[in-house]
Scaffold this active site. Structure first.
Site, short mmCIF file in Angstrom:
data_model
loop_
_atom_site.label_atom_id
_atom_site.label_comp_id
_atom_site.label_asym_id
_atom_site.label_seq_id
_atom_site.Cartn_x
_atom_site.Cartn_y
_atom_site.Cartn_z
N GLU A 260 0.82 -1.23 0.00
CA GLU A 260 0.00 0.00 0.00
C GLU A 260 0.84 1.26 0.00
OE1 GLU A 260 -0.81 -2.56 2.05
OE2 GLU A 260 -2.84 -3.13 1.49
N HIS B 80 -10.62 -4.59 9.81
CA HIS B 80 -11.19 -4.30 8.48
C HIS B 80 -12.50 -3.51 8.56
CE1 HIS B 80 -8.28 -7.23 7.22
NE2 HIS B 80 -8.70 -7.27 5.96
#
Lengths: 353, 325
Positions: free
Chosen positions: B60, B129
């Site tokens: 990322e 998440h």
């Protein structure tokens, strides 16, 4: 067989050309004579400009004109000047917070560079960036960056834009040995390799990440370039105190990047003669080590070589020094006399229209 | 006027941008071959090719940073993060680089980039998440943050976000990808930074965004039953915040309730509460009421997760308690 020999042997077995290490470039009369006199003098001019700029920065830090962090490039001039002299105007340059040398080597305005350090309105970034954030987008100089290693993916992205638009150009990213233990270093090498980005990873290995010797903080020895095999990035080691060697190495690297459409990695072995930042007492290293590296000071060694080889004369070298000293005192005067930014500029330059 | 899902709305906006501007490209984890974790870019690889639909390594920090560089180099990247919780991995690049690049270069560089990311809880994805970090990112000057709650806004905001010359965080409520609503056939855009009065009312102004706005819509009937006529404001943008619309509404209702499905503490609603108190406190006849999800890590178990997540009963209870109804 030592581990180093093993690595080299493995490399010679590579047939795809990915991990091949070019031989270390050396300062020799043969490559000295490959340049015209004027080119030699320009290399010296730039290196001396940087050294004197840094000396002036030190003085103006001591007298309070420059504040914040100040990281001087003194000692590493041959690396920045040699590398950038082999780049084209269409190439992007991204660097770390020890960025004055790269900025001046690229030809950024000396007055506006100094004014930026003084925090003045006339500075390259209007006084909003300071020493660690010199930018000149018109010269494709995309900044000094101050989170260690944080500039690496920015450079990969600029290279991606060049690849995407089929530009015949590369991005060079300078970073220090300190950044090589950041995850982003490894992430960016991997990304650049799998995407075949036209990027030159340029490691300035000055042996110390702030006060930490790489011997204390790195697994895998003092050489970085052999590890590039893992990423299938061709690499080269160069004597970073030798401006001609760095220039030649960078020229080769640039050609390889354009020709093979793949990244390249140069490790330049260099040394800073001064502390990490201005306020560094350098307790972490012995002065003998500094003295030993000072023997290779490019500001002394290079002009001496030019004179010995009868490429130039003492008079010519001295004339350049006088010219540069004047440029530096003009820059300090310009910075001193420039206006402070207006308070209403605080809210400018946050968002683009 | 067709009824489409938020997923289809996003897909429409991305497809248009890809067709109209060659500088637009999309990158992210598994957006190509796989079609995207939430299937927003399904079919794009075949249509636009691997040069413009770029599958990235699971890095990322590197691909967000590369997006910033590509934008600084003149392209218009749209980056997909698989979850806004993963923005933490790339936080240095988003905040230090994308947010600061223009300022520290004295306005020399712009970063026209969109970062799309599913946000929020409710689908049992557990602690790492299910978070809503658009509220953190909304603090950063130099970055715009938007979040749609319906298909019209998803389409209109995405069109504007891709054309904007700044980094835009585009938070997509994970629970709402399949939610349907009407979208006009004619071309339209939604200006970044403009809130929407989604339901007219007289008694209480209730502000939310994203999935919270969906919860609010469900509360209208319950509030009507106890004799309250709520005016609902969907922020749509968390940075900048449309204070003008909020203040205009409380000048009529004199009451303000702020609803967040993110955790209550330290979120965007705390900021709005403080600002309204300073800017328009004199218009209020009672306390500003905040309703948010409980301040715990998100639990996996469905019953526990639903208990933590803000729902219409929490809103109703808070209003009754704080206004003595």
């Amino acid at each position: 067989m030592t581990s180093k020999e093993k690595i080299v042997k493995n490399k010679s077995l590579q047939t795809n050309g990915s991990g091949k290490i070019a031989k270390k470039s050396n300062f020799s009369s043969s490559n000295l004579s490959s340049l015209k006199k004027n080119e030699h003098l320009n290399l010296f001019r730039k290196m001396y400009l940087i050294r004197q700029f840094e000396n002036a920065c030190g003085q103006n830090y001591a007298n309070g004109n420059i504040r914040g962090f100040l990281h001087l490039y003194s000692g590493q001039e041959a690396t920045g000047v040699g590398a950038i002299s082999s780049l084209k105007d269409s190439d992007y340059i991204v660097t770390h917070y020890r960025d004055h040398g790269h900025a001046l080597a690229r030809g950024l305005d000396v007055n506006r560079s100094m004014a930026e350090l003084f925090g003045k309105k006339t500075g390259l970034s209007k006084g909003k960036g300071g020493s660690m954030h010199l930018f000149d987008a018109s010269k494709k100089f995309m900044g000094g960056h101050a989170i260690v290693g944080g500039q690496l993916p920015l450079a990969a992205g600029l290279a991606l834009s060049q690849q995407y638009e089929n530009k015949n150009a590369i991005t060079t990213c300078f970073f220090g040995d300190g950044s090589t233990n950041q995850g982003i270093y490894h992430e960016t090498l991997n990304l650049a390799s799998v995407w075949n980005l036209p990027i030159l990873f340029f490691l300035e290995n000055n042996k110390y990440g702030m006060g930490s010797s790489i011997e204390r903080v790195r697994a895998g020895g003092l050489d970085f370039f052999p590890a590039m095999d893992t990423y299938e990035i061709p690499s080269m080691e160069v004597d970073g105190m030798d401006v001609i060697a760095v220039k030649e190495a960078t020229k080769i690297a640039r050609e390889k990047i354009i020709q093979n459409k793949k990244p390249f990695f140069i490790e330049s072995k260099t040394f800073r003669f001064v502390g990490h930042s201005y306020a560094d007492g350098q307790k972490y290293r012995h002065q003998d080590e500094v003295k030993q590296w000072e023997q290779k000071d490019p500001i002394l060694v290079y002009p001496k070589k030019l004179i010995d080889m009868k490429i130039s004369t003492n008079d010519e070298i001295n004339k350049i020094k006088i010219e540069i000293d004047e440029i530096i005192s003009d820059a300090v005067r310009f910075a001193n006399e420039s206006e402070e930014p207006n308070l209403d500029e605080i809210y400018d330059d946050i968002l683009a229209e | 006027m067709p009824e489409i899902t938020i997923r289809e709305a996003l897909k429409t906006a991305l497809n248009e941008a890809m067709e109209n501007d060659e500088k637009v490209f999309i990158m992210g984890e598994d957006i190509g071959e796989y079609g995207g974790a939430y299937a927003v870019t399904d079919g794009f690889l075949k249509k636009f090719g691997s040069q413009r639909i770029k599958d990235t390594p699971i890095s990322e920090q590197a691909f967000v940073g590369a997006g910033i560089g590509a934008a600084a180099g003149g392209l218009r990247p749209v980056i997909e993060l698989m979850s806004i919780s993963f923005s933490l991995v790339a936080f240095d690049q988003i905040v230090n680089m994308a947010g600061n690049l223009r300022y520290m270069s004295g306005g020399q560089i712009s970063v026209p980039m969109v970062i799309r990311a599913p946000t929020g809880a409710g689908v049992q994805l557990a602690a790492t998440h299910s978070q809503s970090f658009e509220t953190w990112l909304a603090e950063v000057p130099g970055i715009k943050v938007v979040c749609p709650s319906n298909s019209y806004d998803a389409l209109g905001l995405m069109r504007s976000a891709i054309k904007d010359n700044n980094p835009v965080i585009f938070a997509e409520p994970a629970l709402l990808y399949g939610s349907k609503s009407n979208v006009p056939d004619e071309y339209f855009e939604v200006t970044l930074g403009e809130a929407n009065v989604s339901h007219k009312g007289e008694d209480i102004t209730i502000v939310s965004y994203g999935y919270g706005s969906k919860v609010l819509t469900d509360s209208v009937n319950k509030l009507n039953e106890i004799g309250i006529s709520p005016e609902l404001i969907d922020l749509r943008s968390l940075n900048p915040i449309d204070y003008e619309k909020i203040i205009l509404s409380i000048q009529k209702t004199n009451r303000l309730v702020l609803v967040d499905t993110a955790r209550k503490t330290g979120g965007i609603m705390s900021e709005i509460s403080a600002n309204i108190n300073e800017k328009a406190g004199e218009w209020l006849d009672g306390p500003i009421v905040r309703v948010g999800s409980k301040d715990v890590p998100w639990p996996y178990n469905k019953t526990l997760e639903q208990e933590v997540l803000t729902d219409s009963d929490n809103i109703l209870d808070s209003i009754k308690e704080n206004y003595g109804i």
